[in-house]
Design a protein around this motif. Structure first.
Motif, short mmCIF file in Angstrom:
data_model
loop_
_atom_site.label_atom_id
_atom_site.label_comp_id
_atom_site.label_asym_id
_atom_site.label_seq_id
_atom_site.Cartn_x
_atom_site.Cartn_y
_atom_site.Cartn_z
N LYS A 208 -44.90 15.67 -8.12
CA LYS A 208 -44.18 16.21 -6.98
C LYS A 208 -43.25 17.36 -7.36
O LYS A 208 -42.58 17.92 -6.50
CB LYS A 208 -43.37 15.10 -6.29
CG LYS A 208 -44.26 14.00 -5.73
CD LYS A 208 -43.46 12.88 -5.07
CE LYS A 208 -44.40 11.77 -4.60
NZ LYS A 208 -43.67 10.63 -4.01
N GLY A 209 -43.24 17.73 -8.64
CA GLY A 209 -42.40 18.84 -9.07
C GLY A 209 -42.79 20.14 -8.40
O GLY A 209 -41.92 20.93 -7.98
N PHE A 210 -44.09 20.40 -8.27
CA PHE A 210 -44.53 21.65 -7.65
C PHE A 210 -44.27 21.63 -6.14
O PHE A 210 -44.08 22.68 -5.52
CB PHE A 210 -46.01 21.91 -7.96
CG PHE A 210 -46.99 21.08 -7.18
CD1 PHE A 210 -47.75 21.65 -6.17
CD2 PHE A 210 -47.16 19.73 -7.47
CE1 PHE A 210 -48.67 20.88 -5.45
CE2 PHE A 210 -48.07 18.96 -6.77
CZ PHE A 210 -48.84 19.54 -5.76
N ILE A 211 -44.23 20.43 -5.54
CA ILE A 211 -43.89 20.30 -4.12
C ILE A 211 -42.42 20.68 -3.92
O ILE A 211 -42.07 21.43 -3.00
CB ILE A 211 -44.14 18.86 -3.64
CG1 ILE A 211 -45.61 18.47 -3.80
CG2 ILE A 211 -43.67 18.68 -2.20
CD1 ILE A 211 -46.56 19.18 -2.88
N LYS A 212 -41.57 20.16 -4.79
CA LYS A 212 -40.14 20.48 -4.71
C LYS A 212 -39.90 21.97 -4.95
O LYS A 212 -39.07 22.59 -4.28
CB LYS A 212 -39.38 19.65 -5.75
CG LYS A 212 -37.86 19.79 -5.66
CD LYS A 212 -37.17 18.87 -6.66
CE LYS A 212 -35.65 18.96 -6.51
NZ LYS A 212 -34.95 18.08 -7.49
N LEU A 213 -40.64 22.55 -5.88
CA LEU A 213 -40.54 23.97 -6.17
C LEU A 213 -40.86 24.79 -4.93
O LEU A 213 -40.15 25.75 -4.60
CB LEU A 213 -41.49 24.33 -7.31
CG LEU A 213 -41.55 25.80 -7.72
CD1 LEU A 213 -40.25 26.21 -8.42
CD2 LEU A 213 -42.74 26.05 -8.65
N THR A 304 -43.58 13.55 2.37
CA THR A 304 -44.33 14.03 3.54
C THR A 304 -45.19 15.24 3.17
O THR A 304 -46.38 15.30 3.50
CB THR A 304 -43.37 14.40 4.68
OG1 THR A 304 -42.62 13.24 5.07
CG2 THR A 304 -44.14 14.92 5.89
N LEU A 305 -44.58 16.21 2.48
CA LEU A 305 -45.33 17.41 2.11
C LEU A 305 -46.37 17.10 1.05
O LEU A 305 -47.48 17.66 1.07
CB LEU A 305 -44.36 18.49 1.61
CG LEU A 305 -44.98 19.86 1.30
CD1 LEU A 305 -45.74 20.42 2.50
CD2 LEU A 305 -43.90 20.85 0.84
N HIS A 306 -46.05 16.19 0.15
CA HIS A 306 -47.00 15.79 -0.89
C HIS A 306 -48.24 15.16 -0.28
O HIS A 306 -49.37 15.46 -0.68
CB HIS A 306 -46.32 14.82 -1.85
CG HIS A 306 -47.17 14.39 -3.00
ND1 HIS A 306 -47.85 13.18 -3.02
CD2 HIS A 306 -47.49 15.00 -4.17
CE1 HIS A 306 -48.53 13.07 -4.15
NE2 HIS A 306 -48.32 14.16 -4.86
N GLN A 307 -48.05 14.29 0.71
CA GLN A 307 -49.19 13.65 1.38
C GLN A 307 -50.01 14.68 2.14
O GLN A 307 -51.26 14.63 2.14
CB GLN A 307 -48.69 12.57 2.34
CG GLN A 307 -49.80 11.76 2.98
CD GLN A 307 -50.65 11.05 1.96
OE1 GLN A 307 -50.15 10.30 1.12
NE2 GLN A 307 -51.97 11.26 2.02
N LEU A 308 -49.33 15.63 2.77
CA LEU A 308 -50.04 16.69 3.49
C LEU A 308 -50.89 17.51 2.53
O LEU A 308 -52.04 17.87 2.83
CB LEU A 308 -49.02 17.59 4.22
CG LEU A 308 -49.60 18.77 5.01
CD1 LEU A 308 -50.56 18.29 6.09
CD2 LEU A 308 -48.47 19.59 5.64
N TYR A 309 -50.34 17.79 1.35
CA TYR A 309 -51.09 18.56 0.34
C TYR A 309 -52.30 17.77 -0.13
O TYR A 309 -53.41 18.33 -0.26
CB TYR A 309 -50.16 18.88 -0.84
CG TYR A 309 -50.85 19.66 -1.94
CD1 TYR A 309 -50.86 21.05 -1.91
CD2 TYR A 309 -51.49 19.02 -3.00
CE1 TYR A 309 -51.49 21.78 -2.90
CE2 TYR A 309 -52.12 19.73 -3.99
CZ TYR A 309 -52.12 21.12 -3.94
OH TYR A 309 -52.77 21.83 -4.93
N MET A 310 -52.13 16.48 -0.39
CA MET A 310 -53.24 15.65 -0.83
C MET A 310 -54.34 15.59 0.23
O MET A 310 -55.53 15.66 -0.09
CB MET A 310 -52.76 14.24 -1.18
CG MET A 310 -51.92 14.17 -2.45
SD MET A 310 -51.33 12.49 -2.82
CE MET A 310 -52.86 11.65 -3.19
#
Length: 335
Positions: A208-213, A304-310
């Motif tokens: 999730k580091g790239f999501i936070k970035l 939320t954004l991580h799940q959307l990306y997946m």
């Protein structure tokens, strides 16, 4: 083992393709150690002044890798990389436009053994990145360790490689005017240990580091799946729980780099060696996921954004797998 030698009448173009990939494999595996040895050797010869001058330059130029690097467009357009593209061959597939007024975090999957697709598509112009996505400049993130090698650091910066730390990525994503695409092989070194033909394992579930970035910098997310990336090398079997996998994971934990025991073909024979197989790599760039800037994202925001990306990566894989020889019953495995 019977050795299958290459025929003597191989066309010149194919020989040049093999030579281009050979130099790339050498640069990836052996150039950094050679540069370090050369630096130390020169230091104790009459050419020591070269090392002293370079050390002064290195000190002055220390922060350049983390401040956008020093990409040289002319070198990225060399005919050499077109020969490398044609060896496999490698193709960059566009599925949606990317607005050059925005900045992007491009998640590259899977890592593969030597990330041939990521390098060819985003560090060279062999597959036409700037034509497919006009106004965008790409920078591929690489382990900071390699930017500590004298001479080698300057070589990789010419291709647009920058350290894979937060500050280096932020520098690019905070540039005003947009048009910057930071390419991250999200699975990193651990994912290389699962890279083998037919494998669709992606190390993403806890990444999730790239999501936070992306959230902190308001950079849109773009999933990428490189079909064929895992097909160009074989790897010694190393299931989780075996002594080999344990050693590899232990070494990776403190060295930062994984050590997959891979093999494929040779230069003059097709039976063994470290040259990749001639198998197509098709790198499909998905549609962008819009991200609103949030300098202090909560855990819920990240999830939320991580799940959307997946979900978007899964959609991309399922939609295109039939075009590139992936069996219908094959699906992404998230770790």
């Amino acid at each position: 083992m019977k050795i299958h030698f290459a025929p003597a009448d191989v066309p010149l173009d194919r020989r040049l393709q093999t030579a281009s990939v050979l130099q790339w494999v050498f640069c990836f595996l052996g150039l950094a150690p050679c540069c370090i040895v050369l630096f130390l050797y020169l230091l104790f010869t009459r050419f020591w002044i070269i090392c002293v001058l370079y050390a002064i330059w290195w000190y002055i130029d220390w922060d350049t890798p983390s401040q956008g690097g020093r990409k040289v467009p002319l070198l990225c357009r060399m005919r050499l990389w077109e020969y490398m593209r044609d060896y496999f061959p490698i193709k960059l597939v566009k599925t949606a436009d990317l607005d050059p007024r925005q900045n992007y975090v491009l998640g590259f999957h899977p890592h593969g053994i030597l990330v041939a697709g990521a390098f060819t598509n985003f560090c060279t112009e062999a597959t036409g990145f700037s034509k497919l996505f006009p106004g965008l400049k790409s920078n591929l993130l690489m382990l900071p360790l390699w930017f500590r090698a004298p001479f080698f650091r300057d070589y990789i910066m010419c291709a647009g490689l920058v350290p894979s730390d937060k500050e280096s990525a932020k520098y690019l994503l905070q540039r005003k005017g947009g048009g910057n695409a930071v390419v991250i092989a999200v699975g990193g070194a651990p994912e290389a240990l699962d890279a083998r033909p037919g494998d669709c394992t992606v190390h993403l579930a806890n990444k999730k580091g790239f999501i936070k970035l992306a959230l902190e910098n308001g950079a849109h997310l773009v999933p990428i799946y490189s079909f064929g990336e895992n097909e160009v090398f074989d790897q010694v079997e190393n299931p989780r729980g075996t002594w080999l996998r344990s050693i590899q994971e232990h070494l990776q934990s403190f060295m930062g780099v994984s050590l997959p025991l891979f093999h494929a073909r040779g230069v003059f024979q097709y039976s063994f060696g470290l040259m990749p197989y001639r198998k197509p790599i098709n790198t499909v760039v998905g549609r962008p996921i819009k991200v609103e800037k949030n300098e202090k994202p909560t855990a819920e925001d990240l999830n939320t954004l991580h799940q959307l990306y997946m979900d978007e990566l899964t959609r991309l894989f399922e939609e295109h797998k039939g075009n590139y020889g992936i069996p219908e019953d094959s699906h992404l495995v998230y770790l």
